[in-house]
Design an enzyme around this catalytic site. Structure first.
Site, mmCIF file in Angstrom:
data_model
loop_
_atom_site.group_PDB
_atom_site.id
_atom_site.type_symbol
_atom_site.label_atom_id
_atom_site.label_comp_id
_atom_site.label_asym_id
_atom_site.label_seq_id
_atom_site.Cartn_x
_atom_site.Cartn_y
_atom_site.Cartn_z
ATOM 1 N N ASN A 51 35.210 45.734 48.133
ATOM 2 C CA ASN A 51 36.353 44.946 47.682
ATOM 3 C C ASN A 51 37.339 44.826 48.828
ATOM 4 O O ASN A 51 37.385 45.689 49.726
ATOM 5 C CB ASN A 51 37.033 45.604 46.480
ATOM 6 C CG ASN A 51 38.069 44.692 45.844
ATOM 7 O OD1 ASN A 51 37.943 43.472 45.917
ATOM 8 N ND2 ASN A 51 39.084 45.272 45.222
ATOM 9 N N GLY B 223 37.744 32.541 44.965
ATOM 10 C CA GLY B 223 36.685 33.115 45.779
ATOM 11 C C GLY B 223 36.743 32.710 47.245
ATOM 12 O O GLY B 223 35.708 32.573 47.910
ATOM 13 N N MET C 55 39.122 40.836 38.742
ATOM 14 C CA MET C 55 40.181 41.721 38.273
ATOM 15 C C MET C 55 39.723 42.713 37.201
ATOM 16 O O MET C 55 40.528 43.480 36.683
ATOM 17 C CB MET C 55 41.355 40.894 37.736
ATOM 18 C CG MET C 55 41.926 39.922 38.755
ATOM 19 S SD MET C 55 42.371 40.698 40.336
ATOM 20 C CE MET C 55 43.784 41.682 39.824
ATOM 21 N N ARG C 56 38.456 42.721 36.866
ATOM 22 C CA ARG C 56 37.978 43.680 35.893
ATOM 23 C C ARG C 56 37.633 44.998 36.597
ATOM 24 O O ARG C 56 37.007 44.998 37.674
ATOM 25 C CB ARG C 56 36.736 43.143 35.174
ATOM 26 C CG ARG C 56 36.996 41.877 34.375
ATOM 27 C CD ARG C 56 35.736 41.415 33.664
ATOM 28 N NE ARG C 56 35.275 42.409 32.689
ATOM 29 C CZ ARG C 56 35.720 42.491 31.434
ATOM 30 N NH1 ARG C 56 36.661 41.661 31.010
ATOM 31 N NH2 ARG C 56 35.237 43.394 30.609
ATOM 32 N N ASN D 73 37.594 34.301 49.953
ATOM 33 C CA ASN D 73 36.975 35.258 50.871
ATOM 34 C C ASN D 73 35.456 35.149 50.839
ATOM 35 O O ASN D 73 34.795 35.223 51.877
ATOM 36 C CB ASN D 73 37.401 36.681 50.527
ATOM 37 C CG ASN D 73 38.717 37.064 51.150
ATOM 38 O OD1 ASN D 73 38.844 37.074 52.366
ATOM 39 N ND2 ASN D 73 39.700 37.378 50.318
ATOM 40 N N HIS E 96 41.402 44.539 49.494
ATOM 41 C CA HIS E 96 42.709 44.707 48.856
ATOM 42 C C HIS E 96 43.793 44.267 49.833
ATOM 43 O O HIS E 96 43.762 44.651 51.014
ATOM 44 C CB HIS E 96 42.930 46.166 48.454
ATOM 45 C CG HIS E 96 44.226 46.378 47.748
ATOM 46 N ND1 HIS E 96 44.417 46.044 46.431
ATOM 47 C CD2 HIS E 96 45.419 46.874 48.193
ATOM 48 C CE1 HIS E 96 45.661 46.324 46.086
ATOM 49 N NE2 HIS E 96 46.292 46.830 47.125
#
Length: 527
Positions: A102, A11, A86-87, A13, A104
């Protein structure tokens, strides 16, 4: 604005956002699907509420998402931020949850999925980065809030790239996206059903975010000092003549150093101020002398005579193609670099006799002018409009009993153009259209007057202070500056005005019989 975070591992970020509080946003709760996730300890250390919603055996996605929503329901949050979660979030979550973001680690839509760094390197692209987007049913496909590029290095491994994208892209982009939402500069509408990101209109001259893209054109021998490394980067879109892309016309000479480029840029900027043939001699980015004349060689010799001792090892800039007579005068004393909009063949023959004299050809000086300049700082950079404003005879406000003569007014305008290129506090003495003495970079304005007078009386060749014009880049705070100038025989002064003691300064000029004009604008130079 309160946030919730969904973390799958460290975590980092989310903890970065919690520490930085972008736009005043706070991380109210951190939820994870793994009781052993390191992010939990980081959140607890910061006093952030935590919750664990681990998947159960034979539990459907919808049931797990309902429990996840129950954990979020205890906190009044406006947005949810994912980090390594990751879900895949399904319809149950998306229909009931606050808008969810999110990050990426690639520049979407390129390289979605779980192995972006490996995919980037396999594709051989030169730029990657991070994307902050709104979560939708389609993975890595939601509307984009912001992106941050990161160059790919030739020796990058996936692990190297992962670390650099995290620190150089994700740590910048994610807080920026949160700040935009918290400050109302961006909104997410219709979350769960084809969400749309809307941004406020353009910020005008100074946008909320700047993009800088420059190419490394060469590594330099060293920086300001030999123990510092350095490189030169170029903006390929710049249309203004500059020393960055100027070809070197003495090919056998050693490469330019960091200081050479810095001084050459300062010299060119000063020489380009004038319409008449002009020459500037620069040392450590300050003018050692500047002059205009009917001929280029004469202008150079007058500029050099201001302070030939300081000019030793300096940089010369000309605003006309260098001719044979000027070249002969230049090589008569040691110089590091010459900058000019071209060279005649006989000038090149003369200048090339000095093996290590660098000759930069900037081409025509009629190119477009860059409107802004910037200064890098640790942690950011300052950007400002360039000081391109000119002062004309009509702008001069005579404030003394004595008015300047036409010749003195012409000298005032020359001196004002020149002093814009002298580090503050700055005083410049001029006679006609040539400098006589320059006092640069002093903390006290009266000391700058004394330095300019000392330079003129002790260092200048064939010049003196009697009857000169004095230019000051900012107002005189006290009468002592003009009183000292009068002792040197100065007869006219140009300065911005605006001091609370202007009346006292004007009275001192009247007492000593000086003419003085206000410009109404300052000419500080601090870099």
């Amino acid at each position: 604005m309160q946030l919730a975070g969904l973390a799958g591992n460290r975590g980092r970020n989310l903890l970065n956002i919690a520490d930085r509080r972008p736009g005043g946003a706070t991380l109210d709760v951190l939820v994870t699907d793994d009781a052993d996730a390191p992010a939990l300890a980081g959140a607890r250390e910061r006093g952030i509420a935590t919750a664990v919603v681990e998947p159960r055996e034979e539990e459907s996605r919808a049931d797990h998402e309902r429990r996840l929503l129950d954990a979020l329901a205890d906190h009044e949050v406006e947005y949810v931020c994912l980090d390594g979660y990751m879900r895949v979030l399904g319809e149950t979550y998306l229909e009931r949850a606050p808008p969810t973001l999110n990050v990426h680690p690639s520049l979407l839509p390129s390289f979605p999925g779980r192995t972006p760094h490996e995919d980037v390197l396999a594709a051989g692209v030169r730029v990657t980065g991070a994307t902050v987007h709104v979560v939708t049913r389609a993975v890595d496909s939601g509307p984009i809030l912001t992106q941050e590029p990161v160059p790919v290095r030739e020796d990058d491994t996936p692990a190297d790239l992962k670390q650099r994208v995290l620190h150089e892209a994700e740590f910048r982009a994610y807080p920026r996206a949160v700040a935009a939402l918290a400050e109302g500069r961006a909104t997410v509408e219709g979350f769960g059903d084809d969400p749309v990101v809307r941004f406020e209109e353009s910020d005008g001259e100074y946008p909320a975010r700047r993009f800088v893209s420059e190419e490394r054109v060469r590594e330099l021998r060293y920086g300001e000092n030999p123990h510092q490394s350095a490189a030169l980067y170029a903006d390929p879109t710049c249309e203004e003549p500059s020393v960055v892309g100027a070809p070197q016309r003495n090919e056998g000479a050693k490469a330019l150093s960091y200081n050479n480029y810095n001084d050459a840029a300062a010299a060119l900027e000063l020489a380009a101020e004038f319409d008449a043939p002009a020459a500037a001699v620069i040392k450590h980015t300050n003018p050692a002398g500047c002059a205009t004349a009917d001929g280029l060689a004469d202008a150079y010799e007058r500029a050099l005579a201001t302070d030939p001792m300081s000019a030793f090892g300096g940089v010369v800039a000309l605003n006309r193609p260098c001719d044979g007579a000027t070249a002969a005068a230049v090589v008569d004393s040691y110089k590091e670099v010459v900058v000019a909009p071209g060279y005649t063949e006989d000038a090149l023959a003369t200048l090339r006799e000095k093996d290590d004299l660098r000759l930069l050809d900037v081409g025509s000086l009629d190119g477009a002018v860059e409107p802004h300049t910037e200064k890098p700082l640790v942690g950011g950079r300052l950007v400002q409009e360039r000081d391109l404003r000119d002062v004309t005879r009509a702008d001069l406000e005579v404030v003394t009993e004595r008015e300047p003569t036409d010749a003195q007014a012409e000298t005032m305008l020359f001196a004002w153009r020149a002093i814009k290129h002298v580090k503050s506090n700055a005083i410049l003495l001029a006679d006609g259209t040539e400098t006589v003495g320059i006092g640069a970079g002093q903390m006290s304005r009266v000391d700058a007057v004394r330095l300019a007078g000392t330079k003129a009386t002790e260092h200048a060749e064939g010049k003196g202070t009697e009857g000169t014009v004095l230019a000051s880049d900012a107002f005189f705070p006290f009468p002592d500056g003009v009183e000292t100038a009068a002792d040197y025989g100065v007869e006219a002064v140009i300065q911005p005005g605006g001091s609370v003691n202007d009346d006292e300064v004007i009275a001192a000029c009247d007492e000593h019989g000086l003419a003085m004009c206000f410009t109404g604008q300052r000419a500080f130079r601090h870099d």
